[in-house]
Design a protein around this motif. Structure first.
Motif, PDB file in Angstrom:
ATOM      1  N   TYR A  25       0.855  -1.185   0.000  1.00 56.05           N
ATOM      2  CA  TYR A  25       0.000   0.000   0.000  1.00 56.05           C
ATOM      3  C   TYR A  25       0.892   1.237   0.000  1.00 56.05           C
ATOM      4  O   TYR A  25       1.792   1.356   0.845  1.00 56.05           O
ATOM      5  CB  TYR A  25      -0.921   0.017   1.222  1.00 56.05           C
ATOM      6  N   TYR A  40      -2.522   3.775  -3.409  1.00 54.46           N
ATOM      7  CA  TYR A  40      -2.343   2.818  -4.486  1.00 54.46           C
ATOM      8  C   TYR A  40      -1.978   1.456  -3.899  1.00 54.46           C
ATOM      9  O   TYR A  40      -1.383   1.366  -2.814  1.00 54.46           O
ATOM     10  CB  TYR A  40      -1.227   3.264  -5.430  1.00 54.46           C
ATOM     11  N   HIS A  49      -2.618   0.233  -8.847  1.00 57.75           N
ATOM     12  CA  HIS A  49      -3.864   0.915  -9.140  1.00 57.75           C
ATOM     13  C   HIS A  49      -4.355   1.622  -7.880  1.00 57.75           C
ATOM     14  O   HIS A  49      -4.045   1.227  -6.762  1.00 57.75           O
ATOM     15  CB  HIS A  49      -4.927  -0.015  -9.715  1.00 57.75           C
ATOM     16  N   GLN A  50      -5.092   2.679  -8.101  1.00 58.84           N
ATOM     17  CA  GLN A  50      -5.564   3.510  -7.001  1.00 58.84           C
ATOM     18  C   GLN A  50      -6.883   2.970  -6.471  1.00 58.84           C
ATOM     19  O   GLN A  50      -7.809   2.691  -7.240  1.00 58.84           O
ATOM     20  CB  GLN A  50      -5.747   4.957  -7.467  1.00 58.84           C
ATOM     21  N   ILE A  51      -6.977   2.826  -5.143  1.00 60.22           N
ATOM     22  CA  ILE A  51      -8.204   2.301  -4.541  1.00 60.22           C
ATOM     23  C   ILE A  51      -8.967   3.362  -3.759  1.00 60.22           C
ATOM     24  O   ILE A  51     -10.099   3.115  -3.334  1.00 60.22           O
ATOM     25  CB  ILE A  51      -7.915   1.101  -3.615  1.00 60.22           C
ATOM     26  N   TRP A 130      -9.718  -1.048   1.879  1.00 60.45           N
ATOM     27  CA  TRP A 130     -10.342  -1.238   0.572  1.00 60.45           C
ATOM     28  C   TRP A 130     -11.710  -0.567   0.496  1.00 60.45           C
ATOM     29  O   TRP A 130     -12.184  -0.254  -0.595  1.00 60.45           O
ATOM     30  CB  TRP A 130     -10.466  -2.725   0.264  1.00 60.45           C
ATOM     31  N   ASN A 132     -12.325   2.357   1.586  1.00 51.50           N
ATOM     32  CA  ASN A 132     -12.098   3.801   1.479  1.00 51.50           C
ATOM     33  C   ASN A 132     -12.948   4.563   2.499  1.00 51.50           C
ATOM     34  O   ASN A 132     -13.596   5.563   2.177  1.00 51.50           O
ATOM     35  CB  ASN A 132     -12.391   4.304   0.062  1.00 51.50           C
ATOM     36  N   ALA A 323      -8.866   2.311 -10.353  1.00 54.23           N
ATOM     37  CA  ALA A 323      -9.675   1.102 -10.227  1.00 54.23           C
ATOM     38  C   ALA A 323     -11.140   1.478 -10.126  1.00 54.23           C
ATOM     39  O   ALA A 323     -11.916   1.278 -11.046  1.00 54.23           O
ATOM     40  CB  ALA A 323      -9.224   0.295  -9.015  1.00 54.23           C
TER      41      ALA A 323
END
Length: 512
Positions: A25, A40, A49-51, A130, A132, A323
């Motif tokens: 991360y 990311y 990839h950006q979460i 994950w 967010n 993402a």
């Protein structure tokens, strides 16, 4: 083998990494952009990839006073553009919880010098990164920047860059209360501005890694160690352990590093750096690079940062930087999201124009965009002719490459004069350029910005054009957008009017 670096290209400074399970991360500074502190993920250190973003709700904190100060740097006379906002986050994981610690640099007022800014330090936490869903900030008293966290024997310590050097104190993560007095633990190896500290523990030694000599051409990473976390710390005899200063390397300004171990016992570092072209431009600003590390006679050293790291990697990397839908869209400061309607694929955008223009130092203009990730590419959008807009509205709407309120390139339709307008502003270089083309009528107007490592080219095409081709209007040398600064370019669309309310519809928006 294709290039691996930068692993996070384009406006991605001050990286910090933590490994949890099979995932890495990574987090970066974001300064005046919202949502802030992009996160990311990767399994192989190559494809990311950006979460999400750790600052994703307007009620978490305000970025209204993240304006950019212009100050003269002696003895060179160069102008430093110091942008406020979210500085140098550190991400860590402990007992099932992710923590981010960061500084919000709040300008005292519009004309204040950086030294008079307020440094608001805080901690965020998330049980499920994950999802967010990050906590509200927990603020703590520290008059410095670049905080980091270290967990040891049931205690939690904050390290940060203060006026006297690297300071540390024990903290309660839930309340932000200090549990111990603040002490200076190291003043660095002799360079200016000791900052960006991180502590690691290995073989009963506490290793303190920092950066020195600023974030530009003299940037370097140094290290010290101690048997006691409070010191005294002995300086590494091999300092600097990572730098590009004094070299002709393509990747320059290397520093602000975080070290970590992968699942196979190998050590790595992520650092900021810039890709410096032969003409001296570094148009994408500070980016995130990966380099291999090793422990040599009880000290950590890193290989020179290259486009391809020295040690082999498992496979060739590709950039996959978004993402969730529109997770990589950004606004300026405290955006009013009611002025934006964006399709799930990000190509259809409706903006409600506001009176705030891009040059305003504290308010949020109606603007949305993405970080420029590539040295060569294009940004393009089609503007539908605004209905119900009169000349009195003095509407301006179009495409822009934005760095801060002092520097941007834009191509837009100005309704009051029925003109296509090119405008380039760089207050640091005391440059203002404009070019105007009259356009009589259109239903759809396509605006295009094509870029290379050397320059930006701006052109447009109206659906009434006889040849349907693009008309070139202006170009900008990349050097004219390269300064001693903290931020990088963002490519986006905007709408501004002397009267609030005009609605502008954009289609086919893309940043490639």
């Amino acid at each position: 083998m294709t290039a691996v670096n930068p692993i996070i290209p384009g406006f991605a400074p001050d990286p910090s990494v933590v490994k949890v399970g099979e995932w890495y991360y990574l987090i970066n500074s974001s300064f005046h952009l919202s949502p802030g502190l992009p996160i990311y993920v990767s399994k192989d250190l190559l494809s990311w990839h950006q979460i999400g973003n750790a600052i994703y709700r307007r009620d978490q904190l305000s970025l209204a006073r993240s304006n950019t100060n212009l100050s003269t740097q002696s003895p060179t006379g160069d102008i430093l553009l110091a942008t406020g906002g979210l500085y140098a986050p550190t991400i860590r994981h402990h007992n099932g919880i992710f923590y981010v610690v960061c500084t919000n640099a709040i300008r005292a007022d519009i004309s204040s010098l950086d030294s008079n800014s307020v440094k608001q330090n805080f901690i965020l936490s998330a049980k499920d990164i994950w999802a967010n869903e990050w906590s509200d900030p927990v603020y703590f008293d520290f008059h410095g920047i670049d905080p980091s966290l270290f967990f040891d024997d049931g205690k939690v310590y904050v390290q940060g860059a203060a006026a006297q050097g690297i300071s540390m104190f024990e903290i309660n993560l839930l309340t932000g209360e200090r549990i111990s007095p603040e002490r200076t633990i190291w003043t660095g190896s002799g360079g200016l501005y000791p900052e960006g500290p991180h502590i690691y523990k290995r073989n009963e030694w506490y290793y303190l890694m920092i950066s020195e000599d600023g974030t530009h051409e003299n940037h370097m990473v140094t290290m010290a160690r101690s048997k006691d976390i409070w010191g005294p710390y002995e300086t590494c005899p091999n300092n600097p352990i990572l730098t590009a200063r004094g070299t002709s390397e393509y990747i320059q300004h290397v520093g602000h590093c975080d070290a970590f171990e992968d699942g196979e016992g190998k050590w790595w570092g992520v650092s900021l750096g810039v890709r410096k072209a032969s003409n001296g431009s570094c148009i994408l600003g500070r980016e995130t690079f990966l380099t291999s590390g090793r422990w040599d006679k009880e000290w950590l050293t890193f290989d020179m940062v290259k486009l391809i790291p020295t040690d082999p990697v498992r496979r060739e990397g590709t950039y996959d930087l978004s993402a969730a839908p529109n997770v990589d869209f950004v606004y300026i400061r405290d955006a009013d999201l009611s002025k934006y309607d964006i399709s799930n694929d990000g190509t259809q955008v409706t903006l409600t124009a506001s009176r705030t223009d891009l040059s305003h130092p504290s308010l949020s203009p109606t603007f949305v965009g993405k970080r420029q990730r590539r040295l060569t590419g294009e940004s393009i959008v089609t503007l539908r002719h605004p209905s119900g807009v009169s000349a009195l509205d003095k509407l301006k709407a179009g495409l822009v490459c934005y760095k801060d309120e002092h520097r941007y390139i834009r191509l837009f339709y100005e309704a009051s004069n029925s003109e296509i307008v090119f405008e380039f502003l760089n207050n640091a270089q005391k440059t203002v350029n404009t070019e105007k083309h009259t356009i009589h009528s259109f239903e759809q107007l396509t605006l295009r910005m094509t870029y290379t490592e050397q320059s930006y080219w701006l052109s447009y095409r109206a659906d009434t054009s006889s040849d349907k081709g693009f008309t070139h209007i202006a170009s900008v040398d990349a050097l004219q957008l390269t300064d001693r600064d903290f931020v990088g370019p963002v490519l986006g669309i905007f709408a501004v009017s002397e009267d609030d309310g005009p609605v502008v519809k954009f289609t086919d928006f893309s940043v490639k």
